[in-house]
Motif scaffolding. Structure first.
Motif, short mmCIF file in Angstrom:
data_model
loop_
_atom_site.label_atom_id
_atom_site.label_comp_id
_atom_site.label_asym_id
_atom_site.label_seq_id
_atom_site.Cartn_x
_atom_site.Cartn_y
_atom_site.Cartn_z
N GLY A 1 0.87 -1.37 0.04
CA GLY A 1 -0.05 0.09 -0.03
C GLY A 1 0.85 1.24 -0.17
N GLY A 2 1.93 1.19 -0.68
CA GLY A 2 2.89 2.30 -0.57
C GLY A 2 3.64 2.56 0.58
N LEU A 3 3.75 1.83 1.63
CA LEU A 3 4.35 1.85 2.88
C LEU A 3 5.31 0.77 2.93
CD1 LEU A 3 1.55 3.06 5.51
CD2 LEU A 3 3.14 4.59 3.93
N THR A 4 6.46 0.97 3.61
CA THR A 4 7.51 0.12 3.84
C THR A 4 7.16 -0.44 5.37
OG1 THR A 4 9.00 1.77 5.02
CG2 THR A 4 9.50 1.38 2.74
N ALA A 5 7.97 -1.51 5.85
CA ALA A 5 7.48 -2.23 7.06
C ALA A 5 7.91 -1.05 8.24
CB ALA A 5 8.36 -3.38 7.43
N ALA A 6 8.88 -0.41 8.20
CA ALA A 6 9.00 0.88 9.00
C ALA A 6 8.10 1.73 8.86
CB ALA A 6 10.44 1.26 8.87
N GLU A 7 7.66 2.34 7.99
CA GLU A 7 6.52 3.26 7.89
C GLU A 7 5.17 2.58 8.49
OE1 GLU A 7 8.12 5.63 3.83
OE2 GLU A 7 7.03 3.88 3.64
N ARG A 8 5.08 1.40 8.40
CA ARG A 8 3.63 0.91 8.92
C ARG A 8 3.92 0.85 10.29
NH1 ARG A 8 4.47 -2.43 4.40
NH2 ARG A 8 5.13 -4.34 5.78
N ARG A 9 5.09 0.52 10.81
CA ARG A 9 5.07 0.63 12.32
C ARG A 9 4.91 1.85 12.86
NH1 ARG A 9 9.47 -2.95 10.73
NH2 ARG A 9 11.05 -1.43 10.78
N VAL A 10 5.20 2.86 12.16
CA VAL A 10 4.96 4.21 12.80
C VAL A 10 3.54 4.62 12.61
CG1 VAL A 10 5.33 6.70 11.95
CG2 VAL A 10 7.25 5.08 12.04
N VAL A 11 2.90 4.10 11.52
CA VAL A 11 1.31 4.54 11.46
C VAL A 11 0.77 3.56 12.26
CG1 VAL A 11 -0.65 3.97 9.90
CG2 VAL A 11 1.35 4.93 8.94
N LEU A 12 0.99 2.43 12.62
CA LEU A 12 0.36 1.76 13.79
C LEU A 12 0.60 2.26 15.21
CD1 LEU A 12 1.20 -2.10 12.66
CD2 LEU A 12 -0.85 -0.59 12.78
N ALA A 13 1.88 2.71 15.60
CA ALA A 13 2.19 3.43 16.86
C ALA A 13 1.44 4.84 16.94
CB ALA A 13 3.67 3.75 16.88
N ARG A 14 1.01 5.36 15.89
CA ARG A 14 0.41 6.60 15.84
C ARG A 14 -1.21 6.19 16.01
NH1 ARG A 14 2.67 9.95 10.75
NH2 ARG A 14 4.70 10.63 11.98
N ARG A 15 -1.58 5.21 15.72
CA ARG A 15 -3.12 4.74 15.69
C ARG A 15 -3.29 4.32 17.26
NH1 ARG A 15 -4.95 1.37 10.55
NH2 ARG A 15 -5.01 3.12 9.04
N ARG A 16 -2.16 3.43 17.63
CA ARG A 16 -2.20 2.98 19.11
C ARG A 16 -2.37 4.17 20.14
NH1 ARG A 16 0.98 -1.36 17.17
NH2 ARG A 16 2.67 -0.24 17.91
N ARG A 17 -1.40 5.23 19.90
CA ARG A 17 -1.44 6.35 20.84
C ARG A 17 -2.80 7.09 20.75
NH1 ARG A 17 3.45 7.82 19.52
NH2 ARG A 17 2.89 8.87 17.74
N ARG A 18 -3.38 7.12 19.33
CA ARG A 18 -4.61 8.00 19.41
C ARG A 18 -5.88 7.30 20.10
NH1 ARG A 18 -5.89 7.66 13.90
NH2 ARG A 18 -3.70 8.84 13.42
N GLU A 19 -5.77 6.03 19.88
CA GLU A 19 -6.76 5.14 20.79
C GLU A 19 -6.74 5.25 22.00
OE1 GLU A 19 -6.61 1.12 19.16
OE2 GLU A 19 -7.05 1.66 17.41
N MET A 20 -5.55 5.12 22.53
CA MET A 20 -5.46 5.43 24.12
C MET A 20 -5.51 6.68 24.43
SD MET A 20 -4.00 2.59 25.23
CE MET A 20 -3.08 2.89 26.82
N GLU A 21 -5.33 7.95 23.65
CA GLU A 21 -5.89 9.21 24.02
C GLU A 21 -7.37 9.24 23.95
OE1 GLU A 21 -3.90 11.71 21.12
OE2 GLU A 21 -1.98 11.53 22.14
N LEU A 22 -7.83 8.97 23.12
CA LEU A 22 -9.50 8.92 23.24
C LEU A 22 -10.05 7.79 24.16
CD1 LEU A 22 -10.01 8.22 19.32
CD2 LEU A 22 -10.30 10.36 20.41
N LYS A 23 -9.54 7.02 24.61
CA LYS A 23 -10.02 6.26 25.89
C LYS A 23 -10.04 6.83 26.99
CE LYS A 23 -9.58 1.57 23.80
NZ LYS A 23 -8.57 0.29 24.01
N ALA A 24 -8.70 7.65 27.12
CA ALA A 24 -8.44 8.37 28.39
C ALA A 24 -9.53 9.71 28.52
CB ALA A 24 -7.06 8.91 28.36
N ALA A 25 -9.68 10.29 27.21
CA ALA A 25 -10.51 11.43 27.22
C ALA A 25 -11.88 10.95 27.46
CB ALA A 25 -10.30 11.89 26.05
#
Length: 123
Positions: A89-113
């Motif tokens: 999908g146009g992303l390397t494995a390293a770029e996908r890890r960054v996207v996944l980390a951002r998604r996890r962080r966003r989910e945690m922030e939403l749960k905390a809020a």
């Protein structure tokens, strides 16, 4: 079968322009992937690949992805699996890890809020 002169002639419908298949349509998304027509080696690294060669190969793979009608579906597949290797999908494995980390962080922030918002709404 012979056509009776008293019945109208039925003409077969001409299919409209073909659209990319999606999972909710005729077939799986990967059946329309542009990379199915390219060399798989472009998307996966050979062992001990020099950095300059890897960067060049990944850029070429991303150019293939950029013209793919199912790039978004491919990317989401690689993120949900998660695929540990290759360009998806146009992303390397390293770029996908960054996207996944951002998604996890966003989910945690939403749960905390969420509890704070419920308390504010109740008060």
């Amino acid at each position: 079968m012979l056509h009776s002169p008293h019945q109208p002639l039925q003409v077969a419908a001409v299919p409209s322009q073909r659209t990319p298949a999606r999972e909710d349509q005729a077939g799986p998304w990967h059946s329309e992937a542009v990379c199915r027509r390219d060399e798989a080696g472009l998307f996966f690294a050979p062992s001990k690949e020099p950095t300059a060669a890897r960067l060049s190969r990944e850029e070429a793979a991303k150019q293939v992805c950029a013209r793919c009608p199912v790039m978004v579906e491919c990317r989401e597949h690689a993120l949900m699996q998660p695929e540990p290797y290759g360009v998806w999908g146009g992303l390397t494995a390293a770029e996908r890890r960054v996207v996944l980390a951002r998604r996890r962080r966003r989910e945690m922030e939403l749960k905390a809020a969420a509890p704070a918002e419920r308390i504010a709404a109740a008060g």
